[in-house]
Scaffold this motif. Structure first.
Motif, PDB file in Angstrom:
ATOM      1  N   ALA A 132      -2.249  13.757   7.720  1.00 40.94           N
ATOM      2  CA  ALA A 132      -1.070  12.882   7.781  1.00 40.94           C
ATOM      3  C   ALA A 132      -1.276  11.563   7.036  1.00 40.94           C
ATOM      4  CB  ALA A 132      -0.711  12.620   9.243  1.00 40.94           C
ATOM      5  N   VAL A 133      -2.451  10.946   7.234  1.00 40.42           N
ATOM      6  CA  VAL A 133      -2.681   9.644   6.607  1.00 40.42           C
ATOM      7  C   VAL A 133      -2.648   9.781   5.093  1.00 40.42           C
ATOM      8  CG1 VAL A 133      -4.434   7.868   6.194  1.00 40.42           C
ATOM      9  CG2 VAL A 133      -3.907   8.587   8.535  1.00 40.42           C
ATOM     10  N   ALA A 134      -3.310  10.811   4.581  1.00 36.83           N
ATOM     11  CA  ALA A 134      -3.341  10.995   3.126  1.00 36.83           C
ATOM     12  C   ALA A 134      -1.943  11.229   2.579  1.00 36.83           C
ATOM     13  CB  ALA A 134      -4.259  12.169   2.764  1.00 36.83           C
ATOM     14  N   ARG A 135      -1.160  12.013   3.290  1.00 38.64           N
ATOM     15  CA  ARG A 135       0.203  12.292   2.810  1.00 38.64           C
ATOM     16  C   ARG A 135       1.061  11.037   2.831  1.00 38.64           C
ATOM     17  NH1 ARG A 135       3.540  15.671   5.734  1.00 38.64           N
ATOM     18  NH2 ARG A 135       2.208  15.593   7.570  1.00 38.64           N
ATOM     19  N   ALA A 136       0.954  10.290   3.935  1.00 29.42           N
ATOM     20  CA  ALA A 136       1.781   9.091   4.063  1.00 29.42           C
ATOM     21  C   ALA A 136       1.397   8.062   3.001  1.00 29.42           C
ATOM     22  CB  ALA A 136       1.631   8.497   5.458  1.00 29.42           C
ATOM     23  N   ARG A 137       0.111   7.962   2.752  1.00 33.14           N
ATOM     24  CA  ARG A 137      -0.382   7.030   1.756  1.00 33.14           C
ATOM     25  C   ARG A 137       0.161   7.351   0.368  1.00 33.14           C
ATOM     26  NH1 ARG A 137      -6.715   5.836   2.512  1.00 33.14           N
ATOM     27  NH2 ARG A 137      -6.299   3.711   3.144  1.00 33.14           N
ATOM     28  N   ARG A 138       0.092   8.645   0.016  1.00 33.70           N
ATOM     29  CA  ARG A 138       0.620   9.064  -1.289  1.00 33.70           C
ATOM     30  C   ARG A 138       2.099   8.745  -1.407  1.00 33.70           C
ATOM     31  NH1 ARG A 138      -2.712  13.679  -0.636  1.00 33.70           N
ATOM     32  NH2 ARG A 138      -0.944  14.886   0.148  1.00 33.70           N
ATOM     33  N   HIS A 139       2.804   8.988  -0.299  1.00 30.42           N
ATOM     34  CA  HIS A 139       4.244   8.728  -0.310  1.00 30.42           C
ATOM     35  C   HIS A 139       4.528   7.231  -0.507  1.00 30.42           C
ATOM     36  CE1 HIS A 139       8.465   9.084   0.569  1.00 30.42           C
ATOM     37  NE2 HIS A 139       8.364   8.254   1.582  1.00 30.42           N
ATOM     38  N   LEU A 140       3.838   6.379   0.233  1.00 29.23           N
ATOM     39  CA  LEU A 140       4.100   4.937   0.122  1.00 29.23           C
ATOM     40  C   LEU A 140       3.691   4.402  -1.248  1.00 29.23           C
ATOM     41  CD1 LEU A 140       3.328   3.354   3.602  1.00 29.23           C
ATOM     42  CD2 LEU A 140       5.389   4.439   2.764  1.00 29.23           C
ATOM     43  N   ASP A 141       2.666   5.003  -1.863  1.00 30.34           N
ATOM     44  CA  ASP A 141       2.272   4.588  -3.217  1.00 30.34           C
ATOM     45  C   ASP A 141       3.428   4.776  -4.188  1.00 30.34           C
ATOM     46  OD1 ASP A 141      -0.225   3.791  -2.583  1.00 30.34           O
ATOM     47  OD2 ASP A 141      -1.274   5.547  -3.379  1.00 30.34           O
ATOM     48  N   ARG A 142       4.250   5.780  -3.898  1.00 28.97           N
ATOM     49  CA  ARG A 142       5.368   6.062  -4.802  1.00 28.97           C
ATOM     50  C   ARG A 142       6.575   5.179  -4.529  1.00 28.97           C
ATOM     51  NH1 ARG A 142       4.110  11.516  -4.056  1.00 28.97           N
ATOM     52  NH2 ARG A 142       5.769  11.696  -2.522  1.00 28.97           N
ATOM     53  N   VAL A 143       6.790   4.836  -3.273  1.00 27.19           N
ATOM     54  CA  VAL A 143       8.061   4.185  -2.954  1.00 27.19           C
ATOM     55  C   VAL A 143       7.959   2.689  -2.655  1.00 27.19           C
ATOM     56  CG1 VAL A 143       9.121   6.321  -2.151  1.00 27.19           C
ATOM     57  CG2 VAL A 143       7.960   4.850  -0.503  1.00 27.19           C
ATOM     58  N   LEU A 144       6.754   2.178  -2.413  1.00 27.23           N
ATOM     59  CA  LEU A 144       6.650   0.761  -2.067  1.00 27.23           C
ATOM     60  C   LEU A 144       5.837   0.009  -3.106  1.00 27.23           C
ATOM     61  CD1 LEU A 144       5.872   0.724   1.773  1.00 27.23           C
ATOM     62  CD2 LEU A 144       8.058   0.377   0.637  1.00 27.23           C
ATOM     63  N   PRO A 145       6.183  -1.274  -3.348  1.00 28.57           N
ATOM     64  CA  PRO A 145       5.346  -2.079  -4.236  1.00 28.57           C
ATOM     65  C   PRO A 145       3.968  -2.290  -3.619  1.00 28.57           C
ATOM     66  CG  PRO A 145       6.985  -3.450  -3.147  1.00 28.57           C
ATOM     67  CD  PRO A 145       7.294  -2.028  -2.769  1.00 28.57           C
ATOM     68  N   ALA A 146       2.977  -2.537  -4.445  1.00 32.83           N
ATOM     69  CA  ALA A 146       1.597  -2.620  -3.967  1.00 32.83           C
ATOM     70  C   ALA A 146       1.448  -3.634  -2.830  1.00 32.83           C
ATOM     71  CB  ALA A 146       0.669  -2.966  -5.129  1.00 32.83           C
ATOM     72  N   TYR A 147       2.147  -4.796  -2.933  1.00 31.98           N
ATOM     73  CA  TYR A 147       1.940  -5.830  -1.922  1.00 31.98           C
ATOM     74  C   TYR A 147       2.444  -5.399  -0.546  1.00 31.98           C
ATOM     75  CZ  TYR A 147       6.877  -7.015  -2.589  1.00 31.98           C
ATOM     76  OH  TYR A 147       8.234  -6.957  -2.668  1.00 31.98           O
ATOM     77  N   ALA A 148       3.341  -4.390  -0.512  1.00 34.75           N
ATOM     78  CA  ALA A 148       3.921  -3.979   0.773  1.00 34.75           C
ATOM     79  C   ALA A 148       3.252  -2.745   1.351  1.00 34.75           C
ATOM     80  CB  ALA A 148       5.419  -3.734   0.604  1.00 34.75           C
ATOM     81  N   ARG A 149       2.201  -2.266   0.669  1.00 32.39           N
ATOM     82  CA  ARG A 149       1.568  -1.047   1.193  1.00 32.39           C
ATOM     83  C   ARG A 149       0.496  -1.400   2.213  1.00 32.39           C
ATOM     84  NH1 ARG A 149       0.359   0.899  -4.728  1.00 32.39           N
ATOM     85  NH2 ARG A 149       2.511   1.024  -5.442  1.00 32.39           N
ATOM     86  N   PRO A 150       0.453  -0.628   3.284  1.00 33.12           N
ATOM     87  CA  PRO A 150      -0.572  -0.877   4.299  1.00 33.12           C
ATOM     88  C   PRO A 150      -1.968  -0.644   3.726  1.00 33.12           C
ATOM     89  CG  PRO A 150       1.080   0.701   5.070  1.00 33.12           C
ATOM     90  CD  PRO A 150       1.324   0.499   3.627  1.00 33.12           C
TER      91      PRO A 150
END
Lengths: 522, 86
Positions: A472-490
């Motif tokens: 789950a973590v790996a999938r969510a991370r990949r998804h956020l890399d695509r949709v959020l700017p770097a400063y907003a990624r956990p």
């Protein structure tokens, strides 16, 4: 005196002119500098220096290209994929010469986010330093921008703007979901220039250090406003190292410094360098956008009592800055943040309790609502979101800030926190709700809890997923890399297979985030 | 990206010191710093630490430095520091 022909009425050199609804001529923003000091360097970075003549020539050439080759007409939106380079102010002015709308967007956003942002902006043209990143819109590559500064063309006969014409659109993240395009009119920006320069006091002699990226509205305050009065602006586009920032401050003989609190903290990281004889040219320091440690403002004011030191506040939706507090006497023992002060001229404030009643007494928390001419026209293409944030009372339009404040005993506003799940990190608005909903949009992730987690002196965004999927973590991370700017990624992640089902949702969230804090410190 | 690049071990060691408990063997060159909980300001601090380790004056480099966003980016900066000292 012919010298003052083009001087805008908000210049410190001609005194604070009356606002009186007088519109700024944004297309002529560089005219004072161009007419009176054409050979003066207007804007510089470590690699480039552009004079007022260069900038106005580039703005004119660019306006001709936009109008004659791309058919830009009043009201068209022109997206500028910005870099922090000295030519960018000329591009903004060129757009304004045509009474079109300047829409600066961060060129470094992930492609998917960029694509949805530009898609919703429906621009007549995108302009960038390179080939188009997002397809489907006419695109102008200005990698060879140096050409623009050569040979001045004929002047552009300019249609005068109306007060309600949109001057610029800057994106900000909403409390949930997607970034929203905040539309600011010529009238709002003109009023802001008048009101805020009474505090800033930019005149032709000012030398301003600019940290703000051009897709941030603070760049209008720290670059375009000073250029309008013939000042000098130095763009800091190097890594944020305190020692280098301080050397820049000294070498460029900076008079006015505007820095979000995080950058001011970096700049102040060696207290021994902030002493009575430091930076003799410096007149003013202004911080804001997030809570500043009182020790930092005390440090500067104690070392240099002659400095004007301000803590200011303002959402993008109410034109950059709406309230300010001047620290006149250091308060060495203070542990809570300094107030955000009082409204600028022309800004109306109300503090409303949950029932919508005005709060007037001290120390009672309420939602800060900001009214008057600086309030945005609305979010682009989103009347529902606009209607949620804007209301009218006694004939005045107000913006509901979502910020909880109170009055202190002196009548100054004190910022207490957010009403929703927005947080600010390094001066940027980050929606924890958006992080959570993006994670939960993936199959097999039952819940996501996002929050700020302290690590050492900094804060990081952490997320805990509730999911049975080990991936789950790996999938969510990949998804956020695509949709959020770097400063907003956990940056901190954890997952649990079953939530500790105890207590209310809130305390449960806290338990989950506590897991991350333990991981970090342990 | 190759499994190893020049100065990878130096950068791994620095990050291990910064983030206690990080398994440095996991740090492949293409690891993004933000996935390690290293934000841009922390990344800049790593660059400052690397310049001090190498004994170079950071200001000689600062005009051409971009804030690194990956392990490889940090290794590249160390390589530039080193080539200036020989």
């Amino acid at each position: 005196m012919t010298q003052n022909l083009f001087e805008p009425p908000w210049s410190a050199d001609c005194g604070p002119g009356p606002w009186g609804g007088k519109l700024a001529d944004l297309g002529g923003l560089l005219r004072m500098g161009d007419a009176t000091t054409p050979d003066k360097v207007a804007v510089a970075d470590p690699k480039t220096e552009l004079t007022y003549r260069d900038l106005e020539t580039a703005a004119l050439n660019m306006a001709h290209i936009l109008r004659d080759r791309w058919g830009i007409t009043p009201g068209d939106r022109v997206v500028v994929l910005t870099k922090k380079w000295p030519i960018v102010p000329a591009i903004a002015v060129a757009i304004w010469k045509l009474r079109a709308v300047y829409v600066p967007i961060d060129a470094d956003l992930p492609a998917e986010r960029l694509s949805s942002m530009i898609g919703r902006a429906r621009p007549a043209l995108t302009v960038g330093f390179g080939p188009a990143i997002v397809q489907g819109h006419p695109h102008l590559d200005i990698s060879d921008w140096h050409q623009l500064t050569k040979d001045r063309p004929d002047d552009i006969v300019r249609p005068l703007p109306g007060p309600d014409d949109i001057a610029y659109i800057i994106h900000t993240s909403g409390s949930t979901g997607k970034p929203k395009g905040v539309q600011i009119t010529h009238q709002s920006l003109s009023a802001y220039f008048h009101a805020h320069n009474q505090m800033l006091q930019f005149g032709a002699g000012a030398r301003v250090l600019s940290f703000a990226p051009f897709h941030f509205d603070v760049s209008i305050e720290d670059t375009l406003l000073p250029l309008s009065v013939g000042a000098f602006v130095y763009l800091y586009n190097r890594p944020a190292v305190g020692m280098i920032m301080r050397r820049t401050l000294a070498r460029q003989r900076i008079t006015h410094l505007i820095a979000v609190s995080t950058l001011l903290a970096v700049l102040s990281d060696d207290a021994s360098e902030i002493h009575p004889d430091c930076f003799p040219d410096l007149e003013m320091i202004m911080t804001g956008a997030e809570t500043c440690q009182p020790a930092i403002l005390n440090l500067w004011k104690s070392a240099r009592p002659d400095l004007r030191v301000y803590n200011v506040y303002g959402p993008t939706e109410v034109t950059i800055v709406c309230t300010g507090f001047e620290l006149k006497i250091p308060e060495p023992g203070r542990t809570t943040a300094f107030p955000i002060g009082r409204p600028l001229a022309g800004v109306d404030i109300r503090l409303l309790d949950p029932a919508g009643q005005d709060i007037t007494g001290a120390d009672q928390p309420g939602e800060l609502c900001l009214g008057g001419v600086q309030v945005m026209a609305g979010y682009l293409g989103d009347p529902a979101a606009t209607a949620e944030q804007i209301f009218e009372r006694s004939g005045v339009r107000y913006y509901r800030s979502g910020d909880i404040c109170s009055f202190d005993v002196d009548g100054d506003l004190v910022f207490l926190g957010r009403a929703d799940s927005q947080v600010k990190l390094n001066g940027r608005r980050i929606s924890l709700g958006e992080i959570q909903s993006e994670c939960m949009s993936l199959p097999g992730i039952d819940r996501a809890v996002a929050g700020l987690v302290a690590r050492g002196k900094t804060q990081l965004i952490g997320v805990v997923l509730v999911s049975d999927d080990p991936d789950a973590v790996a999938r969510a991370r990949r998804h956020l890399d695509r949709v959020l700017p770097a400063y907003a990624r956990p940056s901190l992640w954890d997952s649990v297979s079953k939530p500790n089902l105890s207590g209310t949702g809130k305390s449960n969230d806290r338990d989950l985030l506590a897991r991350l804090s333990v991981c970090v410190s342990g | 990206m190759p499994d190893t690049i020049p100065f990878l071990d130096d950068v791994r060691a620095l990050i291990a010191a910064e983030l206690s408990g990080t398994d440095i063997a996991e740090l492949a060159p293409d690891t993004k710093l933000h996935t390690l909980g290293i934000d841009s300001l922390t990344a800049v601090n790593l660059v400052v630490a690397l310049s001090a380790q190498t004994g170079v004056d950071l200001e000689d480099f600062i005009d051409d430095l971009e804030t690194p966003d990956s392990i490889a980016g940090l290794c590249d900066i160390v390589a530039r520091f080193h080539s200036a000292t020989v």
